[in-house]
Design a protein around this motif. Structure first.
Motif, PDB file in Angstrom:
ATOM      1  N   TRP A 124      57.765 -36.398 -33.076  1.00  0.00           N
ATOM      2  CA  TRP A 124      58.528 -35.816 -31.963  1.00  0.00           C
ATOM      3  C   TRP A 124      58.346 -36.628 -30.702  1.00  0.00           C
TER       4      TRP A 124
ATOM      5  N   ARG B 195      60.565 -39.708 -31.029  1.00  0.00           N
ATOM      6  CA  ARG B 195      61.973 -39.397 -30.791  1.00  0.00           C
ATOM      7  C   ARG B 195      62.245 -39.182 -29.305  1.00  0.00           C
ATOM      8  N   THR B 196      61.323 -38.525 -28.632  1.00  0.00           N
ATOM      9  CA  THR B 196      61.466 -38.297 -27.194  1.00  0.00           C
ATOM     10  C   THR B 196      61.462 -39.630 -26.450  1.00  0.00           C
TER      11      THR B 196
ATOM     12  N   ALA C 196      66.182 -32.150 -25.148  1.00  0.00           N
ATOM     13  CA  ALA C 196      66.019 -31.210 -26.269  1.00  0.00           C
ATOM     14  C   ALA C 196      67.279 -31.200 -27.131  1.00  0.00           C
ATOM     15  N   GLU C 197      68.445 -31.214 -26.505  1.00  0.00           N
ATOM     16  CA  GLU C 197      69.694 -31.210 -27.263  1.00  0.00           C
ATOM     17  C   GLU C 197      69.844 -32.485 -28.090  1.00  0.00           C
TER      18      GLU C 197
ATOM     19  N   ALA D  69      67.464 -34.443 -29.197  1.00  0.00           N
ATOM     20  CA  ALA D  69      66.437 -34.469 -30.244  1.00  0.00           C
ATOM     21  C   ALA D  69      66.606 -33.331 -31.246  1.00  0.00           C
ATOM     22  N   ASN D  70      67.495 -32.390 -30.921  1.00  0.00           N
ATOM     23  CA  ASN D  70      67.780 -31.256 -31.794  1.00  0.00           C
ATOM     24  C   ASN D  70      66.559 -30.357 -31.999  1.00  0.00           C
ATOM     25  N   ILE D  71      65.855 -30.087 -30.880  1.00  0.00           N
ATOM     26  CA  ILE D  71      64.744 -29.138 -30.910  1.00  0.00           C
ATOM     27  C   ILE D  71      64.902 -28.188 -29.728  1.00  0.00           C
ATOM     28  N   ASP D  72      64.210 -27.055 -29.759  1.00  0.00           N
ATOM     29  CA  ASP D  72      64.349 -26.097 -28.663  1.00  0.00           C
ATOM     30  C   ASP D  72      63.611 -26.600 -27.420  1.00  0.00           C
ATOM     31  N   LYS D  73      64.023 -26.068 -26.269  1.00  0.00           N
ATOM     32  CA  LYS D  73      63.478 -26.535 -24.992  1.00  0.00           C
ATOM     33  C   LYS D  73      61.977 -26.291 -24.881  1.00  0.00           C
TER      34      LYS D  73
ATOM     35  N   GLN E 252      59.701 -26.365 -27.295  1.00  0.00           N
ATOM     36  CA  GLN E 252      58.994 -27.408 -28.044  1.00  0.00           C
ATOM     37  C   GLN E 252      59.097 -28.737 -27.301  1.00  0.00           C
ATOM     38  N   MET E 253      60.280 -29.047 -26.765  1.00  0.00           N
ATOM     39  CA  MET E 253      60.444 -30.304 -26.030  1.00  0.00           C
ATOM     40  C   MET E 253      59.552 -30.311 -24.795  1.00  0.00           C
TER      41      MET E 253
END
Length: 152
Positions: A36, A39-40, A57-58, A60-64, A66-67
């Motif tokens: 993660w 990817r960030t 977050a969008e 990386a397709n993860i929720d805010k 977690q980001m």
């Protein structure tokens, strides 16, 4: 009767997990970052403009939430710079620091090497067909998601 291992979604998921596990092992060993975090860093590194947490977050397709945790760890390690957004008191602007840019360059080189290794096991024609097939599957998946939203 269809078994789970026969399903296309299962096969794709399994290959994706294998690719991710191998990437995570290499990126942790060489750069001390998780998948993660990688990817960030990759999304921040490809942009010359600061990004918001929501944008990141969008992408990386993860929720805010977690980001936010990923960014907090990268900020603590001085890989990401987190600044208040001048036009939005609650918003933040995220960029890579100079050391973060250096890590980004190494990660992108490593990712390109891995990608080339995977693509080398396929012929040029197979790579073309594979890319087209993935694009078609992604389109079909988006269509099915939209249909499911309508059915509610």
């Amino acid at each position: 009767m269809t078994e789970i291992q026969d399903l296309l979604s299962y096969k794709l998921h399994r290959v994706a997990n294998l690719l991710s596990r191998g990437a995570e092992l290499r990126y942790r060993r060489e750069f001390r970052v998780s998948l993660w975090e990688w990817r960030t860093i990759a999304f921040l590194g490809r942009s010359d403009e600061p990004m918001s947490l929501g944008q990141l977050a969008e992408l990386a397709n993860i929720d805010k939430g977690q980001m936010s945790r990923v960014v907090a760890g990268l900020t603590k390690r001085r890989i990401v710079l987190r600044e208040a957004h001048p036009g939005d008191g609650r918003g933040v602007r995220l960029t890579l620091t100079r050391p973060g840019r250096k890590i980004y360059q190494g990660l992108i080189r490593a990712a390109a090497e891995r990608d080339a290794t995977f693509r080398d096991c396929l012929s040029e024609k197979e790579n073309e067909v594979f890319d087209r097939a993935l694009a078609k599957l992604a389109g079909q998946a988006r269509d099915l998601i939209q249909r499911e939203k309508v059915v509610k």
